[in-house]
Scaffold this motif. Sequence first.
Motif, PDB file in Angstrom:
ATOM      1  N   MET A   1       0.811  -1.292   0.095  1.00  0.00           N
ATOM      2  CA  MET A   1       0.058   0.026   0.103  1.00  0.00           C
ATOM      3  C   MET A   1       0.850   1.248  -0.038  1.00  0.00           C
ATOM      4  O   MET A   1       0.400   2.242  -0.499  1.00  0.00           O
ATOM      5  N   ARG A   2       1.799   1.332   0.711  1.00  0.00           N
ATOM      6  CA  ARG A   2       2.877   2.394   0.809  1.00  0.00           C
ATOM      7  C   ARG A   2       3.420   2.709  -0.777  1.00  0.00           C
ATOM      8  O   ARG A   2       3.696   3.823  -0.861  1.00  0.00           O
ATOM      9  N   THR A   3       3.866   1.585  -1.182  1.00  0.00           N
ATOM     10  CA  THR A   3       4.170   1.789  -2.582  1.00  0.00           C
ATOM     11  C   THR A   3       3.468   2.153  -3.520  1.00  0.00           C
ATOM     12  O   THR A   3       3.537   3.168  -4.415  1.00  0.00           O
ATOM     13  N   THR A   4       2.247   1.984  -3.474  1.00  0.00           N
ATOM     14  CA  THR A   4       1.167   2.475  -4.351  1.00  0.00           C
ATOM     15  C   THR A   4       0.938   3.899  -4.158  1.00  0.00           C
ATOM     16  O   THR A   4       0.777   4.700  -5.123  1.00  0.00           O
ATOM     17  N   LEU A   5       0.937   4.551  -2.875  1.00  0.00           N
ATOM     18  CA  LEU A   5       0.885   5.737  -2.493  1.00  0.00           C
ATOM     19  C   LEU A   5       1.831   6.551  -3.197  1.00  0.00           C
ATOM     20  O   LEU A   5       1.865   7.829  -3.550  1.00  0.00           O
ATOM     21  N   LEU A   6       2.953   6.052  -3.013  1.00  0.00           N
ATOM     22  CA  LEU A   6       4.250   6.947  -3.563  1.00  0.00           C
ATOM     23  C   LEU A   6       4.316   6.956  -4.822  1.00  0.00           C
ATOM     24  O   LEU A   6       4.561   8.018  -5.453  1.00  0.00           O
ATOM     25  N   VAL A   7       3.952   5.781  -5.549  1.00  0.00           N
ATOM     26  CA  VAL A   7       3.576   5.809  -7.040  1.00  0.00           C
ATOM     27  C   VAL A   7       2.635   6.979  -7.495  1.00  0.00           C
ATOM     28  O   VAL A   7       2.878   7.825  -8.533  1.00  0.00           O
ATOM     29  N   LEU A   8       1.453   6.882  -6.548  1.00  0.00           N
ATOM     30  CA  LEU A   8       0.632   7.727  -7.029  1.00  0.00           C
ATOM     31  C   LEU A   8       0.861   9.449  -6.782  1.00  0.00           C
ATOM     32  O   LEU A   8       0.465  10.513  -7.517  1.00  0.00           O
ATOM     33  N   ALA A   9       1.833   9.570  -5.749  1.00  0.00           N
ATOM     34  CA  ALA A   9       2.302  10.849  -5.473  1.00  0.00           C
ATOM     35  C   ALA A   9       3.279  11.250  -6.549  1.00  0.00           C
ATOM     36  O   ALA A   9       3.324  12.654  -6.946  1.00  0.00           O
ATOM     37  N   VAL A  10       3.839  10.515  -6.800  1.00  0.00           N
ATOM     38  CA  VAL A  10       4.920  10.984  -7.940  1.00  0.00           C
ATOM     39  C   VAL A  10       4.273  11.168  -9.305  1.00  0.00           C
ATOM     40  O   VAL A  10       4.566  11.993 -10.063  1.00  0.00           O
ATOM     41  N   LEU A  11       3.252  10.363  -9.749  1.00  0.00           N
ATOM     42  CA  LEU A  11       2.445  10.748 -10.876  1.00  0.00           C
ATOM     43  C   LEU A  11       1.789  12.038 -10.775  1.00  0.00           C
ATOM     44  O   LEU A  11       1.558  12.523 -11.632  1.00  0.00           O
ATOM     45  N   LEU A  12       1.171  12.163  -9.514  1.00  0.00           N
ATOM     46  CA  LEU A  12       0.630  13.841  -9.281  1.00  0.00           C
ATOM     47  C   LEU A  12       1.318  14.744  -9.398  1.00  0.00           C
ATOM     48  O   LEU A  12       1.158  15.769 -10.147  1.00  0.00           O
ATOM     49  N   VAL A  13       2.616  14.559  -8.898  1.00  0.00           N
ATOM     50  CA  VAL A  13       3.623  15.648  -9.186  1.00  0.00           C
ATOM     51  C   VAL A  13       4.139  15.969 -10.634  1.00  0.00           C
ATOM     52  O   VAL A  13       4.315  16.932 -11.103  1.00  0.00           O
ATOM     53  N   ALA A  14       4.403  14.729 -11.235  1.00  0.00           N
ATOM     54  CA  ALA A  14       4.590  14.952 -12.457  1.00  0.00           C
ATOM     55  C   ALA A  14       3.373  15.309 -13.620  1.00  0.00           C
ATOM     56  O   ALA A  14       3.792  16.313 -14.396  1.00  0.00           O
ATOM     57  N   CYS A  15       2.149  15.282 -13.145  1.00  0.00           N
ATOM     58  CA  CYS A  15       1.261  15.644 -14.070  1.00  0.00           C
ATOM     59  C   CYS A  15       0.928  17.034 -13.673  1.00  0.00           C
ATOM     60  O   CYS A  15       0.252  17.961 -14.328  1.00  0.00           O
ATOM     61  N   SER A  16       1.236  17.343 -12.537  1.00  0.00           N
ATOM     62  CA  SER A  16       0.878  18.932 -12.263  1.00  0.00           C
ATOM     63  C   SER A  16       1.763  19.873 -12.798  1.00  0.00           C
ATOM     64  O   SER A  16       1.265  21.045 -12.784  1.00  0.00           O
ATOM     65  N   ARG A  17       2.855  19.554 -13.017  1.00  0.00           N
ATOM     66  CA  ARG A  17       3.635  20.413 -13.707  1.00  0.00           C
ATOM     67  C   ARG A  17       3.044  20.799 -14.975  1.00  0.00           C
ATOM     68  O   ARG A  17       2.783  19.976 -15.836  1.00  0.00           O
ATOM     69  N   SER A  18       3.326  22.060 -15.444  1.00  0.00           N
ATOM     70  CA  SER A  18       2.847  22.325 -16.608  1.00  0.00           C
ATOM     71  C   SER A  18       3.553  22.098 -17.822  1.00  0.00           C
ATOM     72  O   SER A  18       4.871  22.251 -17.574  1.00  0.00           O
TER      73      SER A  18
END
Length: 140
Positions: free
Chosen positions: A1-18
Motif C-alpha cells: 500500500m505504501r508503494t502504491t501511495l508513493l507511485v500515485l504521489a509521483v504521478l500527481l507531481v509529474a502531471c501537475s507540472r505544466s
Amino acid sequence: MRTTLLVLAVLLVACSRSAPRARTARASDVQTVDSVQTPPAALEPPPVLTDEGPAPKPQGNVLSADAPPPPSPQDEALRASLPFAPAIALDPVDGSKISIRAGTAMGEYKGHIFYFSSEANKRTFLASPDQYMKGVFAHL
C-alpha cells in the motif's frame, strides 16, 4: 500500500507540472515564398562548339611506327593460294590472331594446318597437341 501511495504521489507531481508552452508564431515571423527575397541562381554559360574540325588525315601511304610492314610478293602469293580470306589465323597455344605471311610458323596435325605466332608456340603445340584441341579447335 505504501508503494502504491508513493507511485500515485509521483504521478500527481509529474502531471501537475505544466508542459512547456509552444511558441505561437506571429504573422511577421512566418516566411513564405512571397515574403522572402531569393537571389537569382548563378548559371554557367552552356558549352560552345568551336568552328574547327578534326585535323585532316595525311595524304598518301603514311604508316605509323608500330605498323607491320606491307605484304611482300611472297606473302601475296601465299595468301592467294589459301582457300579462305582474309589471311588471318588463330594461334592454338596463346589464342592470338596472326596475319598469315610467308614466314609464319605452321604445323600439321590430323590433316589440319595450324599457324603459330612464334616457333616456340609451334614447338609447344607439337609436343602435346591434344591438350590444345579444346574450345575453338575441339571440332577438328
